[in-house]
Design a protein around this motif. Structure first.
Motif, PDB file in Angstrom:
ATOM      1  N   HIS A   1       8.030   8.141  -8.776  1.00  0.00           N
ATOM      2  CA  HIS A   1       7.613   7.628 -10.078  1.00  0.00           C
ATOM      3  C   HIS A   1       6.275   6.905  -9.982  1.00  0.00           C
ATOM      4  O   HIS A   1       5.458   6.977 -10.897  1.00  0.00           O
ATOM      5  CB  HIS A   1       8.688   6.696 -10.654  1.00  0.00           C
ATOM      6  CG  HIS A   1       9.965   7.418 -10.964  1.00  0.00           C
ATOM      7  ND1 HIS A   1       9.993   8.641 -11.604  1.00  0.00           N
ATOM      8  CD2 HIS A   1      11.265   7.103 -10.717  1.00  0.00           C
ATOM      9  CE1 HIS A   1      11.243   9.041 -11.741  1.00  0.00           C
ATOM     10  NE2 HIS A   1      12.045   8.142 -11.192  1.00  0.00           N
ATOM     11  N   HIS A   2       6.061   6.241  -8.851  1.00  0.00           N
ATOM     12  CA  HIS A   2       4.800   5.539  -8.654  1.00  0.00           C
ATOM     13  C   HIS A   2       3.631   6.527  -8.731  1.00  0.00           C
ATOM     14  O   HIS A   2       2.586   6.215  -9.289  1.00  0.00           O
ATOM     15  CB  HIS A   2       4.819   4.822  -7.296  1.00  0.00           C
ATOM     16  CG  HIS A   2       3.545   4.092  -6.979  1.00  0.00           C
ATOM     17  ND1 HIS A   2       3.148   2.964  -7.659  1.00  0.00           N
ATOM     18  CD2 HIS A   2       2.570   4.335  -6.054  1.00  0.00           C
ATOM     19  CE1 HIS A   2       1.997   2.539  -7.176  1.00  0.00           C
ATOM     20  NE2 HIS A   2       1.626   3.366  -6.191  1.00  0.00           N
ATOM     21  N   CYS A   3       3.806   7.714  -8.214  1.00  0.00           N
ATOM     22  CA  CYS A   3       2.772   8.747  -8.297  1.00  0.00           C
ATOM     23  C   CYS A   3       2.878   9.503  -9.618  1.00  0.00           C
ATOM     24  O   CYS A   3       2.425  10.646  -9.718  1.00  0.00           O
ATOM     25  CB  CYS A   3       2.867   9.715  -7.122  1.00  0.00           C
ATOM     26  SG  CYS A   3       2.544   8.939  -5.549  1.00  0.00           S
TER      27      CYS A   3
ATOM     28  N   LEU B   1      -2.780   9.885  -5.090  1.00  0.00           N
ATOM     29  CA  LEU B   1      -2.367   9.990  -6.485  1.00  0.00           C
ATOM     30  C   LEU B   1      -2.076   8.612  -7.095  1.00  0.00           C
ATOM     31  O   LEU B   1      -1.626   8.518  -8.226  1.00  0.00           O
ATOM     32  CB  LEU B   1      -1.099  10.847  -6.591  1.00  0.00           C
ATOM     33  CG  LEU B   1      -1.240  12.308  -6.158  1.00  0.00           C
ATOM     34  CD1 LEU B   1       0.126  12.975  -6.139  1.00  0.00           C
ATOM     35  CD2 LEU B   1      -2.178  13.049  -7.093  1.00  0.00           C
ATOM     36  N   CYS B   2      -2.294   7.562  -6.319  1.00  0.00           N
ATOM     37  CA  CYS B   2      -1.932   6.228  -6.769  1.00  0.00           C
ATOM     38  C   CYS B   2      -2.630   5.878  -8.078  1.00  0.00           C
ATOM     39  O   CYS B   2      -3.843   6.002  -8.190  1.00  0.00           O
ATOM     40  CB  CYS B   2      -2.320   5.214  -5.693  1.00  0.00           C
ATOM     41  SG  CYS B   2      -1.922   3.532  -6.160  1.00  0.00           S
ATOM     42  N   PRO B   3      -1.875   5.435  -9.056  1.00  0.00           N
ATOM     43  CA  PRO B   3      -2.479   5.109 -10.354  1.00  0.00           C
ATOM     44  C   PRO B   3      -3.189   3.752 -10.346  1.00  0.00           C
ATOM     45  O   PRO B   3      -3.978   3.474 -11.233  1.00  0.00           O
ATOM     46  CB  PRO B   3      -1.278   5.089 -11.298  1.00  0.00           C
ATOM     47  CG  PRO B   3      -0.118   4.764 -10.431  1.00  0.00           C
ATOM     48  CD  PRO B   3      -0.421   5.260  -9.059  1.00  0.00           C
TER      49      PRO B   3
ATOM     50  N   ALA C   1      -4.569  -2.463  -6.917  1.00  0.00           N
ATOM     51  CA  ALA C   1      -3.398  -3.293  -6.642  1.00  0.00           C
ATOM     52  C   ALA C   1      -2.737  -2.890  -5.341  1.00  0.00           C
ATOM     53  O   ALA C   1      -2.262  -3.712  -4.568  1.00  0.00           O
ATOM     54  CB  ALA C   1      -2.401  -3.167  -7.793  1.00  0.00           C
ATOM     55  N   CYS C   2      -2.676  -1.607  -5.097  1.00  0.00           N
ATOM     56  CA  CYS C   2      -2.031  -1.124  -3.874  1.00  0.00           C
ATOM     57  C   CYS C   2      -2.865  -1.429  -2.638  1.00  0.00           C
ATOM     58  O   CYS C   2      -2.372  -1.338  -1.520  1.00  0.00           O
ATOM     59  CB  CYS C   2      -1.773   0.368  -3.962  1.00  0.00           C
ATOM     60  SG  CYS C   2      -0.209   0.758  -4.777  1.00  0.00           S
ATOM     61  N   SER C   3      -4.132  -1.781  -2.871  1.00  0.00           N
ATOM     62  CA  SER C   3      -5.076  -2.132  -1.812  1.00  0.00           C
ATOM     63  C   SER C   3      -4.919  -1.277  -0.557  1.00  0.00           C
ATOM     64  O   SER C   3      -4.489  -1.729   0.490  1.00  0.00           O
ATOM     65  CB  SER C   3      -4.957  -3.622  -1.438  1.00  0.00           C
ATOM     66  OG  SER C   3      -3.725  -3.873  -0.809  1.00  0.00           O
ATOM     67  N   HIS C   4      -5.239  -0.004  -0.733  1.00  0.00           N
ATOM     68  CA  HIS C   4      -5.140   0.912   0.397  1.00  0.00           C
ATOM     69  C   HIS C   4      -6.178   0.593   1.452  1.00  0.00           C
ATOM     70  O   HIS C   4      -7.314   0.358   1.131  1.00  0.00           O
ATOM     71  CB  HIS C   4      -5.372   2.360  -0.064  1.00  0.00           C
ATOM     72  CG  HIS C   4      -4.348   2.804  -1.037  1.00  0.00           C
ATOM     73  ND1 HIS C   4      -4.659   3.516  -2.166  1.00  0.00           N
ATOM     74  CD2 HIS C   4      -3.019   2.632  -1.063  1.00  0.00           C
ATOM     75  CE1 HIS C   4      -3.567   3.759  -2.821  1.00  0.00           C
ATOM     76  NE2 HIS C   4      -2.557   3.232  -2.195  1.00  0.00           N
ATOM     77  N   ASP C   5      -5.778   0.612   2.673  1.00  0.00           N
ATOM     78  CA  ASP C   5      -6.778   0.649   3.739  1.00  0.00           C
ATOM     79  C   ASP C   5      -6.260   1.641   4.765  1.00  0.00           C
ATOM     80  O   ASP C   5      -5.063   1.913   4.847  1.00  0.00           O
ATOM     81  CB  ASP C   5      -6.988  -0.744   4.355  1.00  0.00           C
ATOM     82  CG  ASP C   5      -5.682  -1.393   4.694  1.00  0.00           C
ATOM     83  OD1 ASP C   5      -4.626  -0.817   4.299  1.00  0.00           O
ATOM     84  OD2 ASP C   5      -5.671  -2.440   5.335  1.00  0.00           O
TER      85      ASP C   5
ATOM     86  N   PRO D   1       0.831  -1.227   0.000  1.00  0.00           N
ATOM     87  CA  PRO D   1       0.000   0.000   0.000  1.00  0.00           C
ATOM     88  C   PRO D   1       0.852   1.259   0.000  1.00  0.00           C
ATOM     89  O   PRO D   1       1.798   1.367   0.783  1.00  0.00           O
ATOM     90  CB  PRO D   1      -0.803  -0.124   1.300  1.00  0.00           C
ATOM     91  CG  PRO D   1      -0.774  -1.571   1.643  1.00  0.00           C
ATOM     92  CD  PRO D   1       0.504  -2.115   1.116  1.00  0.00           C
ATOM     93  N   CYS D   2       0.548   2.174  -0.926  1.00  0.00           N
ATOM     94  CA  CYS D   2       1.326   3.410  -0.977  1.00  0.00           C
ATOM     95  C   CYS D   2       0.616   4.543  -0.228  1.00  0.00           C
ATOM     96  O   CYS D   2       1.207   5.544   0.089  1.00  0.00           O
ATOM     97  CB  CYS D   2       1.597   3.813  -2.415  1.00  0.00           C
ATOM     98  SG  CYS D   2       0.123   4.357  -3.285  1.00  0.00           S
ATOM     99  N   HIS D   3      -0.651   4.400   0.029  1.00  0.00           N
ATOM    100  CA  HIS D   3      -1.432   5.395   0.792  1.00  0.00           C
ATOM    101  C   HIS D   3      -1.401   6.786   0.184  1.00  0.00           C
ATOM    102  O   HIS D   3      -1.469   7.769   0.894  1.00  0.00           O
ATOM    103  CB  HIS D   3      -0.964   5.482   2.251  1.00  0.00           C
ATOM    104  CG  HIS D   3      -1.017   4.186   2.984  1.00  0.00           C
ATOM    105  ND1 HIS D   3      -2.196   3.577   3.319  1.00  0.00           N
ATOM    106  CD2 HIS D   3      -0.035   3.358   3.429  1.00  0.00           C
ATOM    107  CE1 HIS D   3      -1.957   2.441   3.956  1.00  0.00           C
ATOM    108  NE2 HIS D   3      -0.625   2.290   4.029  1.00  0.00           N
TER     109      HIS D   3
HETATM  110 ZN   LIG Z   1      -0.041   2.949  -5.054  1.00  0.00          ZN
END
Ligand SMILES: [Zn+2]
Length: 1027
Positions: free
Chosen positions: A152-154, A37-39, A43-47, A32-34
């Motif tokens: 880069h992820h953002c 702006l996550c593209p 997949a990042c499955s934020h919680d 999770p990137c939290h």
């Molecule tokens: Zn992300």
């Protein structure tokens, strides 16, 4: 797909043992990137928490920052913080459970805009530790790598600021990835004293002086952004988004003007930020002035809370609770700040003590001392008890023990000193002789201060605290008691003294150094010469012997023999010095301007002219020998103690000053080549206007300013390549006063030379030759003694400083040297102001003088007045918005109009079409007046009254119109000071006593003093006239 890795952890147990733990570690493509702006949110499955949308950049603290400044990171003002897993684990493993829990609570707290990113589980972020890589380096590298991935992820949409304390990381990563900034967030707040209300700067740590081209300061604009930090505090800064950046102001402005009196044209926008926390409060005692009765009344009902104004413009007004406001209103008062509530515009403080009446010499000097944190109470009884005795009843003698241990030069060597006339504290002597093998032996013998000052004795601790002798315009405060400084450590003529000597064997023809010897000696100086006499002897003018007391009671024959011997020695020394110098010149010795002006009197004893004084060759001879000694001692102590030697280093020159120098020279058609010291020296020599010698002097003084001040450092804290000694300033004395930083030998004549070239490599330098007045030299003497002692090495080494302690000590000495320079400059200005204060500028001839423009600003020019050595600003636009206009008679008037500034000139055009242009290096006529200030120091004001050079009217007799009679001048200033003293006696007696305690030594005529004021002028410490 998960990849398995092993991670080795070294944990420290409570017993202090180190535990090796191997953990299995699985890497994943998605953690999770939290970030909003996550593209690929799926997949990042934020919680849980997401970072705020409302930020201009993300902040990623390095592991050490998380460890050390968690309290700062807890500030709610700080938004968008990403804690890397690597950093969190560093806290967990090295800072213990409590700190780690704090961090976890912070991460959980919904009010804080911060998240955890598990970088070590992300397969692209994870970096294995390399062989030989330290844990610390690996952690920083991992965090940087993760920061780049995150950016880069953002999709490169959110700039990232990685905050670190690691200077190497800043160097290495600082400009590696666009959009990822690596900076330190900590620096010292520096308020611009000319715009104290609006402008402050923070020089970030890690922004090394190497990139002096790079603007490394962050502008803090306005009081609110300063967030209650005070000038000198160590603060944490947050950068503002680029569209909020502002430029610094370039116009001239007066100290007490309104915010924007003349603040046109700010410069290019620069990195701008705001203070988010104060790491270290650097509060000290402040001198303040209470408001006058009228002001108190206007401050309103709350009469017990009084706002006082600090003498230092950079310090905000302070709120004091007192009933005494009225009694204190005519005094300079010391206060301390206690607190600054977040709800208040001003800090709270309390009254400490009264210094003296506003405007009195002693009160103002005491103010300067307090403001520079110089405390010079008399030496205590405990300290004096450690001192040797030397009285007529009980004269000091060389002890038989020391006679055994030391090399005795009393019979074998002709030792003598060359100093300014009337010098009391002789810390260096010279010798030269021919050896049996025909070679020459050159000797430099320095007072053996450390024989009398034992490490960590009371007197040692006191000398360390003072760090230097302080020279104010009219007095000095000695580092050591006078029984040492003016007596037992002073290498006077005809008496036995202990010395530390360095002796070189030189080839008889080539003067090449064959051997060098260091050690403790006993000497008896044969002559205490003064410069002028030595020069006469050198020039073959032997009649000067009548002025040398040592030759008085000799019969003709021995007088002749002794004279021959002495003349030979001075001649030989000069020859050697010339030789050493010529060798250095070949690779770019640089001679910069240190004005020495000689007052030429005509037959009627009027000052006829002020002529730049040519330094005597014998000055250079002495300086050269001292440079040689300092260099060889530096080499020796560095070789013996590579990690704990005290050396001296010149930071690289300020490039921005150099570009100003180049521009100025261009105005006169000269080209200044600053590529190397050699080209600089050559082009400065060529930049000579045959009609105006001032031009060359001003250019040289600019070059001097570009050379940063030299600093002491510990060799353990700096890589050898950085020892570079760009140049050492050497000043040669005129009349007994000198700068605190340099010895008597080094006054007023600056010799910058070059060590940048291979071959001559005088790359190591230190201060060894003035232990009476510099603590650095005491440390160096101890290092040298430890270096040359064989048997007792361990014991002596125990008295040396470790690298860490030495580093700290260097910082202290450097700081005290700056204080010494500032106090000297401020006291000089005080006397200048006192001299002009009671003169009516409208009628007094002496208030009018010739001046030279040396810098162009948006609303005025900077002018140098050679006659008085004053530098200052002259406005071309006044407070009412009127501009200067010079009619056909060239006299100036104020009229409505406008100014237009060009590169090297400024034009004032009135609305009715008249215009006048002022060029760089133009001579103009200025009127000098004093702007009296109640709360601050008085300042000189310059007003251009004609755009033509100042001409003495022909109709008047020279001695009436042109400069003052010498006797008249002395009488006048003495009188006014005596009056002041008289007045003082009538005033508060307690204060008077305190003053007397303060003044340990006093003296010298006021005439001498005023001459020095003139001479000091070009050697400004802080070149800021509203820049
Ligand atoms: Zn992300």
């Amino acid at each position: 797909m998960l990849q398995k890795r092993e991670k080795v952890l070294l944990l420290r147990t409570f017993q202090g043992r180190t535990l090796r733990i191997v953990r299995e570690h699985y890497l994943r493509p998605c953690v999770p990137c939290h970030s909003p702006l996550c593209p690929q949110p799926a997949a990042c499955s934020h919680d849980g928490k997401l970072l705020s949308n409302d930020v201009t950049h993300y902040v990623i603290p390095d592991w050490k920052v998380v460890q050390d400044y968690l309290e700062i990171l807890e500030f709610p003002e700080l938004k968008g913080i990403i804690f890397m897993q690597t950093a969190c684990q560093a806290v967990q493993h090295q800072r213990g459970r409590r700190q780690y829990n704090k961090l976890r609570n912070l991460l959980k707290d919904a009010r804080h805009d911060c998240i955890l990113f598990a970088n070590e589980f992300q397969q692209c972020c994870y970096l294995p530790r390399e062989r030989g890589e330290s844990m610390e380096k690996w952690q920083t590298r991992s965090i940087y790598n993760a920061a780049v991935w995150y950016y880069h992820h953002c999709q490169d949409r959110m700039p990232i600021v990685m905050v670190t304390e690691d200077e190497e990381a800043i160097q290495q990563y600082g400009s590696e990835t666009e959009g990822v900034f690596v900076i330190s967030f900590k620096g010292i707040l520096n308020v611009n004293k000319h715009r104290a209300q609006i402008e402050a700067f923070v020089r970030l740590q890690g922004a090394s002086s190497k990139d002096s081209d790079l603007v490394s300061d962050i502008l803090i604009h306005g009081m609110k952004a300063r967030n209650r930090s005070i000038h000198g505090d160590v603060v944490v800064v947050e950068l503002l988004p680029k569209n909020e950046w502002k430029g610094r102001t370039v116009a001239l402005c007066e100290n007490d003007c309104d915010d924007k009196a003349s603040g046109e044209s700010p410069s290019e926008p620069m990195p701008t930020g705001r203070v988010v926390g104060i790491l270290q409060k650097n509060w000290r005692d402040y001198v303040v002035t209470f408001p006058s009765k009228e002001e108190v009344q206007s401050q309103g009902k709350n009469a017990q809370k009084i706002l006082v104004t600090p003498w230092d413009y950079r310090i905000p007004k302070i709120r004091i609770s007192t009933q005494q406001a009225e009694t204190l209103q005519d005094f300079r008062v010391v206060v301390r700040i206690d607190s600054w509530e977040s709800t208040s515009v001003y800090p709270n403080g309390h009254f400490v003590r009264v210094l003296g009446r506003i405007g009195d010499l002693e009160g103002e000097i005491a103010t300067i001392l307090v403001e520079n944190s110089i405390s010079v109470i008399p030496f205590s009884e405990a300290q004096m008890c450690e001192m040797p005795v030397n009285t007529p009843e009980n004269p000091w003698k060389v002890s038989p023990e020391e006679e055994q241990k030391r090399k005795d030069l009393r019979k074998s060597h002709l030792v003598f000193s060359i100093d300014p006339k009337g010098c009391e504290d002789v810390d260096d002597t010279l010798s030269v002789r021919t050896l049996n093998n025909g070679n020459l032996e050159l000797g430099v013998h320095i007072a053996d201060v450390t024989h009398f000052v034992a490490p960590n004795s009371y007197i040692d601790i006191e000398a360390r605290t003072r760090a230097t002798t302080y020279y104010l315009a009219d007095r000095r405060y000695d580092m050591l008691p006078s029984v040492l400084s003016a007596d037992l450590c002073s290498l006077l003529g005809g008496v036995d003294r202990y010395a530390v000597s360095i002796m070189w064997e030189l080839d008889k023809a080539s003067y090449e150094i064959k051997k060098v010897w260091y050690g403790r000696t006993i000497i008896r100086s044969a002559y205490k010469l003064f410069y002028e006499a030595a020069q006469e002897l050198l020039d073959g003018n032997l009649s000067v012997v009548d002025d040398i007391p040592e030759f008085k009671d000799l019969d003709e024959k021995s007088r002749q023999a002794k004279l021959e011997e002495l003349v030979w020695a001075i001649g030989k020394l000069t020859d050697i010095a010339r030789h050493v110098r010529a060798k250095r010149d070949g690779c770019g010795a640089l001679e910069l301007e240190g004005v020495e002006v000689r007052v030429q009197l005509d037959d009627k004893k009027n000052i006829h002219d002020l002529i730049p004084k040519q330094p005597l060759e014998v000055h250079e001879t002495v300086a050269e020998c001292m440079i040689l000694a300092n260099h060889w001692v530096a080499k020796k102590i560095w070789e013996s103690f590579p990690h704990q030697a005290l050396l001296r280093q010149h930071p690289p020159p300020h490039q921005e000053f150099f570009s100003e120098l180049r521009e100025c020279a261009k105005a006169k058609g000269f080209f200044i080549d600053t590529r190397s010291n050699k080209t600089l020296a050559d082009s400065l020599d060529n930049a000579n206007d045959p009609h105006d010698p001032i031009v060359n002097r001003l250019l040289r003084s600019m070059a001097t300013q570009a050379m940063s001040n030299a600093l002491y450092f510990s060799t353990g804290s700096c890589a050898e390549e950085e020892f570079h000694h760009y140049g050492e300033s050497y000043h040669i004395p005129m009349c007994g006063c000198n700068f605190a930083l340099v010895t008597l030998k080094e006054f007023l004549f600056i010799l910058i030379f070059c060590f940048l070239f291979e071959g001559l490599a005088l790359d190591k330098y230190t201060h060894f030759t003035s232990p009476i007045r510099r603590y650095s030299d005491i440390v160096v003497h101890r290092l040298l003694m430890a270096a040359i002692s064989k048997d007792k090495k361990m014991e002596i080494k125990g008295n040396l400083f470790s690298n860490k302690d030495l580093e700290e000590l260097c910082r202290h000495i450097n700081n005290r040297n700056r204080a010494a320079q500032h106090s000297q400059k401020q006291s000089t200005e005080l006397f200048q102001c006192m001299y002009f204060k009671d003169k009516d500028p409208a009628t007094e001839e002496r208030c009018i003088s010739d001046g030279v423009i040396y810098s162009i600003r948006a609303n005025g020019v900077l002018v140098f007045i050679p006659r008085f050595g004053i530098k200052g600003a002259a406005y071309l636009k006044n407070k009412d918005g009127l501009v200067i206009s010079c009619g056909p008679d060239s006299c100036s008037e104020w009229k409505p109009g406008s100014l237009q500034r060009f590169q090297n000139k400024i034009t004032s055009t009135t609305t009715d079409g008249e215009s006048v242009t002022f060029h760089l290096f133009d001579h103009v006529t200025v009127r000098i007046s004093i702007q009296v200030s109640r709360c601050h120091s008085d300042t000189t004001r310059l007003e251009i009254i004609s755009n033509k050079p100042y001409k003495i009217p022909n109709t008047e007799l020279i001695h009436q119109s042109s400069p003052l009679l010498k006797s008249e001048l002395v009488k006048e200033v003495t009188k006014s000071v005596e009056e002041a003293q008289l007045a003082q006696e009538v005033k508060v007696n307690i204060i008077q006593e305190e003053y007397q305690e303060y003044c340990q030594t006093k003296g010298r005529s006021l005439y001498t003093l005023l001459e020095e004021i003139r001479d000091l002028a070009l050697l400004d410490v802080s070149n800021n006239y509203g820049i």
